[in-house]
Design an enzyme around this catalytic site. Structure first.
Site, mmCIF file in Angstrom:
data_model
loop_
_atom_site.group_PDB
_atom_site.id
_atom_site.type_symbol
_atom_site.label_atom_id
_atom_site.label_comp_id
_atom_site.label_asym_id
_atom_site.label_seq_id
_atom_site.Cartn_x
_atom_site.Cartn_y
_atom_site.Cartn_z
ATOM 1 N N GLY A 32 119.692 18.906 63.282
ATOM 2 C CA GLY A 32 121.034 19.395 63.591
ATOM 3 C C GLY A 32 121.047 19.946 65.006
ATOM 4 O O GLY A 32 120.015 20.033 65.672
ATOM 5 N N LEU A 33 122.218 20.323 65.448
ATOM 6 C CA LEU A 33 122.376 20.837 66.810
ATOM 7 C C LEU A 33 121.668 22.178 67.001
ATOM 8 O O LEU A 33 121.384 22.877 66.024
ATOM 9 C CB LEU A 33 123.866 21.009 67.118
ATOM 10 C CG LEU A 33 124.707 19.735 67.158
ATOM 11 C CD1 LEU A 33 126.193 20.092 67.239
ATOM 12 C CD2 LEU A 33 124.307 18.846 68.327
ATOM 13 N N SER A 34 121.439 22.526 68.239
ATOM 14 C CA SER A 34 120.919 23.847 68.563
ATOM 15 C C SER A 34 121.917 24.887 68.050
ATOM 16 O O SER A 34 123.129 24.732 68.214
ATOM 17 C CB SER A 34 120.762 23.977 70.088
ATOM 18 O OG SER A 34 120.290 25.254 70.434
ATOM 19 N N ALA A 35 121.419 25.928 67.391
ATOM 20 C CA ALA A 35 122.225 27.020 66.821
ATOM 21 C C ALA A 35 122.938 26.633 65.532
ATOM 22 O O ALA A 35 123.771 27.385 65.031
ATOM 23 C CB ALA A 35 123.235 27.583 67.826
ATOM 24 N N SER A 36 122.594 25.481 64.958
ATOM 25 C CA SER A 36 123.208 25.098 63.674
ATOM 26 C C SER A 36 122.625 25.891 62.512
ATOM 27 O O SER A 36 123.241 25.988 61.449
ATOM 28 C CB SER A 36 123.035 23.595 63.419
ATOM 29 O OG SER A 36 121.661 23.257 63.341
ATOM 30 N N GLY A 37 121.429 26.437 62.693
ATOM 31 C CA GLY A 37 120.805 27.245 61.645
ATOM 32 C C GLY A 37 119.568 26.619 61.032
ATOM 33 O O GLY A 37 119.102 27.061 59.983
ATOM 34 N N LYS A 38 119.011 25.606 61.680
ATOM 35 C CA LYS A 38 117.829 24.900 61.143
ATOM 36 C C LYS A 38 116.670 25.855 60.882
ATOM 37 O O LYS A 38 116.125 25.882 59.772
ATOM 38 C CB LYS A 38 117.371 23.804 62.127
ATOM 39 C CG LYS A 38 118.367 22.720 62.378
ATOM 40 C CD LYS A 38 117.855 21.707 63.389
ATOM 41 C CE LYS A 38 117.513 22.293 64.735
ATOM 42 N NZ LYS A 38 118.662 22.920 65.445
ATOM 43 N N SER A 39 116.291 26.611 61.881
ATOM 44 C CA SER A 39 115.134 27.513 61.741
ATOM 45 C C SER A 39 115.417 28.625 60.745
ATOM 46 O O SER A 39 114.534 29.008 59.957
ATOM 47 C CB SER A 39 114.759 28.116 63.097
ATOM 48 O OG SER A 39 114.283 27.104 63.966
ATOM 49 N N SER A 106 115.805 16.893 66.904
ATOM 50 C CA SER A 106 115.500 15.466 66.697
ATOM 51 C C SER A 106 116.772 14.624 66.762
ATOM 52 O O SER A 106 117.246 14.123 65.754
ATOM 53 C CB SER A 106 114.737 15.246 65.392
ATOM 54 O OG SER A 106 115.327 15.897 64.296
#
Length: 197
Positions: A32-39, A106
């Site tokens: 997902g995009l940066s700041a989407s909440g993946k981490s 990615s």
């Protein structure tokens, strides 16, 4: 590859590790995009897995770039190599009987498909952490979108570089509509239904 390199068979089979751990090993590939909440979601879910007694590890995009991939930039070829290396590391975790949670933008489908091809069927689950560019830009916890808009960062995904949304992800987590806790519940339910945990 050199003809002098020969694969050495492990003395402990992956299936033996599954039996000991009482769960399957697989990759949860958060994209997902940066700041989407993946981490945030990956780490919260890792805690849930740990509390359930499951063996897991989070590979985070920023953390990996501090060491293993510190020699790579953010151009298209370096991004591809970044994901290729993480794919190979993730494969090793799967062989070791663990659940590996990878939190990487990615951006290219082909790179994610390459990682999928490295492991067996049902050992790769693409988790699309869905969130609009507008919402991610509002969050902007690291100030990266602001820098990208000011052209201080080149090749920034969603602004000056493409993001190819997954076409058929196994799981979609809409972090614009759902909290981290709700996403963790959705993930837990999905994996239990698949018989993976």
């Amino acid at each position: 590859m050199s003809s002098n390199i020969v694969w050495h068979q492990a003395s402990i089979a992956k299936e033996e590790r599954h039996n000991k751990n009482k769960h399957q090993s697989f990759i949860l590939w958060f994209t997902g995009l940066s700041a989407s909440g993946k981490s945030s979601v990956a780490n919260a879910f890792a805690r849930t897995l740990f509390d359930r007694g499951a063996q897991s590890f989070v590979l985070d995009g920023d953390n990996v770039r501090h060491g293993l991939n510190s020699d790579l930039g953010f151009g298209e070829e370096d991004r591809k190599e970044n994901i290729r290396r993480i794919g190979e590391v993730s494969k090793l975790f799967v062989e070791s009987g663990q659940i590996v949670l990878t939190a990487f933008i990615s951006p290219y489908r082909a790179d994610r498909d390459l990682v999928r091809s490295l492991v067996g069927e049902n050992e790769f689950l693409e988790v699309y952490v869905k969130c609009s560019v507008e919402e991610c830009e509002k969050r902007d916890p690291k100030g990266l979108y602001k820098k990208a808009r000011n052209e201080e960062i080149k090749n920034f995904t969603g602004i000056s570089a493409p993001y190819e949304e997954p076409l058929h992800p196994e799981i979609i987590l809409d972090t614009e509509k759902h909290s981290v806790e709700e996403c963790v519940k959705q993930l837990t339910k999905a994996l239990i239904e698949r018989g993976l945990i």
